[in-house]
Structures are given as C-alpha cells and as structure tokens.
Design a protein around this motif. Structure first.
Motif, PDB file in Angstrom:
ATOM      1  N   ALA A 213       0.828  -1.204   0.000  1.00 61.08           N
ATOM      2  CA  ALA A 213       0.000   0.000   0.000  1.00 61.08           C
ATOM      3  C   ALA A 213       0.864   1.255   0.000  1.00 61.08           C
ATOM      4  O   ALA A 213       0.541   2.245  -0.673  1.00 61.08           O
ATOM      5  CB  ALA A 213      -0.940  -0.004   1.201  1.00 61.08           C
ATOM      6  N   ALA A 214       1.978   1.225   0.729  1.00 62.69           N
ATOM      7  CA  ALA A 214       2.875   2.381   0.750  1.00 62.69           C
ATOM      8  C   ALA A 214       3.508   2.599  -0.620  1.00 62.69           C
ATOM      9  O   ALA A 214       3.685   3.742  -1.062  1.00 62.69           O
ATOM     10  CB  ALA A 214       3.955   2.180   1.814  1.00 62.69           C
ATOM     11  N   ARG A 215       3.844   1.529  -1.312  1.00 58.91           N
ATOM     12  CA  ARG A 215       4.402   1.661  -2.662  1.00 58.91           C
ATOM     13  C   ARG A 215       3.369   2.261  -3.610  1.00 58.91           C
ATOM     14  O   ARG A 215       3.706   3.122  -4.445  1.00 58.91           O
ATOM     15  CB  ARG A 215       4.861   0.300  -3.178  1.00 58.91           C
ATOM     16  N   ALA A 216       2.122   1.818  -3.486  1.00 58.78           N
ATOM     17  CA  ALA A 216       1.075   2.380  -4.331  1.00 58.78           C
ATOM     18  C   ALA A 216       0.903   3.868  -4.055  1.00 58.78           C
ATOM     19  O   ALA A 216       0.745   4.676  -4.983  1.00 58.78           O
ATOM     20  CB  ALA A 216      -0.240   1.635  -4.098  1.00 58.78           C
ATOM     21  N   GLU A 217       0.956   4.233  -2.798  1.00 59.46           N
ATOM     22  CA  GLU A 217       0.792   5.634  -2.412  1.00 59.46           C
ATOM     23  C   GLU A 217       1.953   6.486  -2.922  1.00 59.46           C
ATOM     24  O   GLU A 217       1.766   7.652  -3.312  1.00 59.46           O
ATOM     25  CB  GLU A 217       0.704   5.719  -0.893  1.00 59.46           C
ATOM     26  N   SER A 218       3.156   5.915  -2.956  1.00 56.55           N
ATOM     27  CA  SER A 218       4.337   6.676  -3.365  1.00 56.55           C
ATOM     28  C   SER A 218       4.326   7.008  -4.849  1.00 56.55           C
ATOM     29  O   SER A 218       5.147   7.822  -5.307  1.00 56.55           O
ATOM     30  CB  SER A 218       5.614   5.893  -3.026  1.00 56.55           C
ATOM     31  N   MET A 219       3.432   6.405  -5.617  1.00 49.12           N
ATOM     32  CA  MET A 219       3.377   6.672  -7.045  1.00 49.12           C
ATOM     33  C   MET A 219       2.786   8.039  -7.359  1.00 49.12           C
ATOM     34  O   MET A 219       2.936   8.556  -8.467  1.00 49.12           O
ATOM     35  CB  MET A 219       2.575   5.585  -7.751  1.00 49.12           C
ATOM     36  N   TRP A 220       2.097   8.647  -6.381  1.00 48.72           N
ATOM     37  CA  TRP A 220       1.540   9.976  -6.618  1.00 48.72           C
ATOM     38  C   TRP A 220       2.660  10.999  -6.705  1.00 48.72           C
ATOM     39  O   TRP A 220       3.526  11.065  -5.850  1.00 48.72           O
ATOM     40  CB  TRP A 220       0.582  10.353  -5.494  1.00 48.72           C
ATOM     41  N   ARG A 221       2.611  11.851  -7.733  1.00 47.93           N
ATOM     42  CA  ARG A 221       3.590  12.933  -7.906  1.00 47.93           C
ATOM     43  C   ARG A 221       2.961  14.298  -7.654  1.00 47.93           C
ATOM     44  O   ARG A 221       3.620  15.335  -7.792  1.00 47.93           O
ATOM     45  CB  ARG A 221       4.149  12.905  -9.330  1.00 47.93           C
ATOM     46  N   GLY A 222       1.693  14.325  -7.309  1.00 51.85           N
ATOM     47  CA  GLY A 222       0.938  15.555  -7.124  1.00 51.85           C
ATOM     48  C   GLY A 222      -0.537  15.230  -7.222  1.00 51.85           C
ATOM     49  O   GLY A 222      -0.937  14.073  -7.039  1.00 51.85           O
ATOM     50  N   GLU A 223      -1.356  16.209  -7.553  1.00 51.79           N
ATOM     51  CA  GLU A 223      -2.777  15.951  -7.741  1.00 51.79           C
ATOM     52  C   GLU A 223      -3.016  15.246  -9.067  1.00 51.79           C
ATOM     53  O   GLU A 223      -2.193  15.306  -9.984  1.00 51.79           O
ATOM     54  CB  GLU A 223      -3.567  17.268  -7.726  1.00 51.79           C
ATOM     55  N   PHE A 224      -4.167  14.601  -9.178  1.00 48.55           N
ATOM     56  CA  PHE A 224      -4.522  13.887 -10.404  1.00 48.55           C
ATOM     57  C   PHE A 224      -4.569  14.874 -11.573  1.00 48.55           C
ATOM     58  O   PHE A 224      -5.242  15.902 -11.511  1.00 48.55           O
ATOM     59  CB  PHE A 224      -5.887  13.218 -10.220  1.00 48.55           C
ATOM     60  N   ALA A 225      -3.820  14.580 -12.659  1.00 46.57           N
ATOM     61  CA  ALA A 225      -3.771  15.457 -13.842  1.00 46.57           C
ATOM     62  C   ALA A 225      -3.583  16.912 -13.414  1.00 46.57           C
ATOM     63  O   ALA A 225      -4.284  17.817 -13.881  1.00 46.57           O
ATOM     64  CB  ALA A 225      -5.025  15.288 -14.695  1.00 46.57           C
ATOM     65  N   GLU A 226      -2.644  17.118 -12.562  1.00 48.12           N
ATOM     66  CA  GLU A 226      -2.458  18.413 -11.908  1.00 48.12           C
ATOM     67  C   GLU A 226      -2.272  19.545 -12.916  1.00 48.12           C
ATOM     68  O   GLU A 226      -1.522  19.420 -13.891  1.00 48.12           O
ATOM     69  CB  GLU A 226      -1.239  18.343 -10.986  1.00 48.12           C
ATOM     70  N   GLY A 227      -2.964  20.645 -12.665  1.00 44.86           N
ATOM     71  CA  GLY A 227      -2.782  21.851 -13.457  1.00 44.86           C
ATOM     72  C   GLY A 227      -3.631  21.941 -14.696  1.00 44.86           C
ATOM     73  O   GLY A 227      -3.656  22.996 -15.344  1.00 44.86           O
TER      74      GLY A 227
END
Length: 282
Positions: A152-166
C-alpha cells in the motif's frame, strides 16, 4: 475501471500528478516490480491540448462525441472558435504522438463517425497502482499485514501531485476530486494496517500532518486518537478529540459524528479492547 496498457508502444503515460508521456527503453512492459527504463518526457503542447489528451485517455478506448469533449474541456461556455480549437489540438496530438513513437506503433487518435477515440496509450501508473493495491488487499486477507502495508505504501508513493495536476476543465476537475477522495481512503486503510502492526509512534507523526491538512476528516482524527492512546498518550488523544469537536462547532455548527464520539467515550473509560494484547507476528 480497467485500462489497456500503453507501454508496448515504447511510451509510458502517467496521470498521478501532472500529465506526462515518456519514452521507454524497450518494447516490453517490465511491470511495476522492475520499473521501466524511462527516457525523456515528450512535449505535449499547450495546456488545453494536454487537457484534450487527458480526457480522451480516461475514456479507455471508447469514442467520445465532439459535444462531450467540448463540455469536458471547456464546460458550458466554450469560446466561439471551439470547433477549430478541437481540430487544432487533435491534429497537434497526432503529430506529437506519432513523432514520439519513432519506428514503433504510434497511438491512434481517430474519428470513428460517432466521436474521437484514443487507442494505444493508457495511464500506466494508474494500472500499476491498482495492481499494487489488489496485491495489498490479498496480503491483508491472508494475514500478511507487513506485506500489505508495504504494498500500500508503494502504491501511495506513485503519486507525484494531484490527479492530472494543473489541467483545467469540468471533467478533469471532477476526476481530481474523485481521486483525491480515493487517495485519502487508501491512506486511511494503510494507516489502520500500520496501527495493527504496532507502529503507533510512527503513525502519530504522519496522522498529525494529515489532520492538519484535512481537519474535518473524522476518520483521520479517530486514527490519531487511537495512535496516541496506544503510544501511551491518553491525554493527547483526548486533546485531539476536543480540537476536532471545536473545529466541527466552528466550521459546521455541529458535534463530531457518532464513531468519533464513541471512541472518545471508550478512551475516557480506558476500554481494555483499545490496547491489543500483542502486535501480530510477522
């Protein structure tokens, strides 16, 4: 939601943060374990062109009508030249994706007669995140709590920001809200697992940050209270409840919900069931 993969064409697409498409080092998908050989990021053009790509990408290869695409990207008040803009952005994306694919098979952005359809490109990071979470759930059901927490922590670490940020537009704004909620739910489940593993002190620090970021999210407050109580800080747990109660009164004009109130009463009674007899064996 199941996504077809885009990696076989030598391109990797990511949406868990700013949208990006990257060249990859080979024609086969090494999967989330090994990770792909990532090359340079591809320039995708103007922000609205990127938004068109993101919207079509999330259709999973289904055609999207012209009107639906306009509503998704511009909303109910598009500019007067919107038809020309759609054609311009679609043409621009075709050129970019074809050039990026080199000698490999390029993604296809076509008009089907009923709408625009994008095939050969998919949000690879979403696919990989989902696979990790499925494995985490299977590990949890098998009683392998440490493995479940790590996945679960690995899955969470895949976020680089908000979804389709900007990227602007009603469709992506709604998706951003939806994925923000899903992300918080996964985080809460991971922290529940961490508490079951006896990592109370580690969880306190993370939960303090999460409560500060989401002060009205009562499940986070519950987990913080439980982490504090189990780490030998019952007074801190009671203060966390009082702070949450004050925020609810000031922001919402009401008391906390029944689950949070019930936990507060159990802490006041020093309910023995709040302290597990022992951390589960690894």
């Amino acid at each position: 939601m199941a996504y077809a993969r885009g990696m076989a064409d030598g391109l990797r697409c990511e949406v868990l943060g700013p949208l990006r498409v990257l060249r990859t080092g080979g024609g086969t998908d090494p999967g989330p374990e090994a990770g792909p050989e990532i090359g340079p990021e591809i320039g995708l053009g103007a922000p609205r062109q990127r938004a068109v790509l993101a919207v079509l990408l999330l259709q999973e290869g289904r055609p999207m009508t012209y009107d639906a695409l306009v509503d998704a990207v511009w909303g109910t008040a598009p500019p007067g030249q919107v038809r020309n803009l759609v054609q311009k952005y679609v043409s621009g994306l075709r050129r970019v994706l074809t050039a990026a694919s080199g000698a490999g098979a390029a993604p296809v952005l076509s008009w089907t007669g009923s709408g625009y359809r994008l095939t050969g490109l998919a949000p690879d990071d979403l696919h990989e995140r989902r696979a990790l979470l499925h494995r985490a759930l299977a590990a949890q059901h098998a009683g392998e709590l440490r493995a479940a927490a790590e996945l679960a922590a690995r899955a969470e670490s895949m976020w680089r920001g908000e979804f389709a940020e900007g990227l602007a537009g009603p469709y992506l704004a709604a998706e951003r809200r939806r994925w923000a909620e899903k992300r918080l739910m996964v985080l809460e489940r991971r922290l529940e697992g961490e508490l079951e593993l006896g990592r109370y002190h580690e969880c306190v620090h993370e939960l303090v940050r999460q409560v500060a970021a989401h002060p009205l999210r009562e499940r986070m407050v519950e987990l913080l209270m439980l982490a504090l109580y189990r780490s030998g800080q019952p007074a801190g747990a009671l203060r966390a409840y009082q702070d949450a109660r004050r925020r609810c009164a000031e922001e919402l004009g009401c008391d906390p919900g029944p689950a949070l109130r019930a936990l507060h009463q159990r802490i006041l009674r020093q309910d023995p069931s709040l302290l597990p007899a022992a951390a589960p064996a690894v």
